[in-house]
Design a protein around this motif. Structure first.
Motif, PDB file in Angstrom:
ATOM      1  N   SER A   1      35.844  38.167  15.185  1.00  0.00           N
ATOM      2  CA  SER A   1      36.996  38.788  14.537  1.00  0.00           C
ATOM      3  C   SER A   1      37.016  40.270  14.859  1.00  0.00           C
TER       4      SER A   1
ATOM      5  N   THR B   1      39.307  49.225  12.624  1.00  0.00           N
ATOM      6  CA  THR B   1      39.894  47.985  13.128  1.00  0.00           C
ATOM      7  C   THR B   1      41.256  48.241  13.757  1.00  0.00           C
TER       8      THR B   1
ATOM      9  N   HIS C   1      42.600  47.323  17.575  1.00  0.00           N
ATOM     10  CA  HIS C   1      43.831  46.601  17.900  1.00  0.00           C
ATOM     11  C   HIS C   1      44.698  47.412  18.865  1.00  0.00           C
TER      12      HIS C   1
ATOM     13  N   THR D   1      37.407  42.610  12.730  1.00  0.00           N
ATOM     14  CA  THR D   1      36.635  43.306  11.687  1.00  0.00           C
ATOM     15  C   THR D   1      35.150  43.303  12.011  1.00  0.00           C
TER      16      THR D   1
ATOM     17  N   VAL E   1      37.931  37.500  21.784  1.00  0.00           N
ATOM     18  CA  VAL E   1      38.583  36.352  21.163  1.00  0.00           C
ATOM     19  C   VAL E   1      38.260  35.039  21.883  1.00  0.00           C
TER      20      VAL E   1
ATOM     21  N   HIS F   1      34.606  34.727  20.363  1.00  0.00           N
ATOM     22  CA  HIS F   1      35.203  34.258  19.109  1.00  0.00           C
ATOM     23  C   HIS F   1      34.831  35.157  17.929  1.00  0.00           C
TER      24      HIS F   1
END
Length: 319
Positions: free
Chosen positions: A48, A59, A63, A50, A42, A46
């Motif tokens: 995502s 996904t 997480h 997905t 992140v 940067h």
């Protein structure tokens, strides 16, 4: 980008770093693997979730990994790091708060004590290794660590290393099909104490056994320094032998070493000594003068002293 914009970007980056740094008693505490990966994905890349997980894992699994509610196998994490173009060593270093490993700290302490002529520090380490091992007794590493301490003390006092230490270390290296970072750190302390036969064997095997891993960590520097130390001892003890020239020629072909100025200059000194010992005294003096000119250009006083001290030893056999 204006100076104001650059300053704002630097401040923003520092704040971002601090927001992900945990301090306790002034020590940066280690991240969890999940939070470390989340920081890379992140805040650094940067990406995502997905885009990162697609084709590799679910996904939802990603997480859960980042929230530390599940621990995926390392074999599942490595492809994720590869997708983000993050080297595993960078990932694990970040996870540990960029602290050095215990092994790295040990070798740094030895080098620091030796460079500062801190005999008491080395004697304390020597006494520590004289105490019985509480674990890893069946492994060779504690003995090898003790040999490194003994070698540092022996070099400091210009004394030989016990034959039992040399024999143990060389038996270990003969058994290793590849020389990794730890092995190279140990080998770095041994050339001054090796027999002519062992020096030749190391010279013939160094790049063969370390080449695969030379780009890892700081292995290129270690291999380069060992090459120079071994070649130095070979030239001093076997001036008519071609092994030193062979070793230096091999080192010159390694891309990772070609742009290291200190290595290149040191190698030139040894090449000059080889030329001198082969009767090419004029060529040797030309090379040596160029070395001194380069060192003077870069204000490298310490290296000038090193060359002046080493040169008479390198040409001792024919001086």
């Amino acid at each position: 980008m204006s100076l104001d914009d650059m300053a704002r970007k630097i401040i923003s980056t520092v704040k971002l770093f601090l927001s992900h740094t945990y301090l306790f008693g002034g020590i940066i505490m280690r991240f969890t693997p999940g939070k470390t990966f989340h920081w890379f994905r992140v805040d650094n890349r940067h990406f995502s979730a997905t885009a990162t997980a697609e084709g590799l894992i679910n996904t939802s699994t990603l997480h859960r990994f980042e929230s530390d509610t599940t621990s995926p196998y390392l074999i599942d994490v490595l492809p994720l790091l590869d997708r983000l173009r993050i080297d595993p060593s960078e990932f694990f270093s970040r996870e540990q708060g960029f602290n050095h490993t215990q092994v790295a700290r040990f070798f740094q302490s030895i080098s620091s004590a030796y460079e500062n002529r801190d005999v008491s520090a080395l004697l304390r380490l020597q006494k520590f290794f004289e105490s019985p091992a509480t674990h890893e007794a069946a492994l060779p590493y504690r003995h090898l660590d003790a040999i490194v301490v003994n070698a540092a003390l022996a070099m400091m006092h210009d004394k030989p290393l016990p034959d039992t230490d040399v024999a143990f270390a060389m038996a270990y290296f003969h058994q290793q099909p590849n020389w990794l970072s730890y092995d190279l750190h140990v080998l770095r302390w041994l050339p001054s104490f090796l027999s002519k036969e062992d020096l030749i064997w190391v010279a013939q095997n160094l790049y063969l056994r370390a080449l695969t891993f030379i780009e890892s960590l700081d292995n290129a520097n270690s291999v380069g320094n060992i090459s120079l130390d071994v070649a130095t001892q070979l030239i001093i003890s076997l001036p008519a032998d071609h092994t030193a020239a062979y070793l230096l020629r091999l080192s010159g072909d390694v891309t990772a070493l070609q742009k290291k100025m200190q290595f290149s200059i040191h190698r030139k000194v040894l090449e000059a000594a080889i030329a001198f010992n082969q009767g090419e005294t004029i060529q040797a003096q030309i090379i040596l003068h160029r070395v001194y000119d380069a060192l003077d250009l870069f204000d490298s006083e310490w290296d000038e002293r090193m060359v002046s001290a080493t040169w008479p030893k390198l040409i001792h056999a024919v001086s």
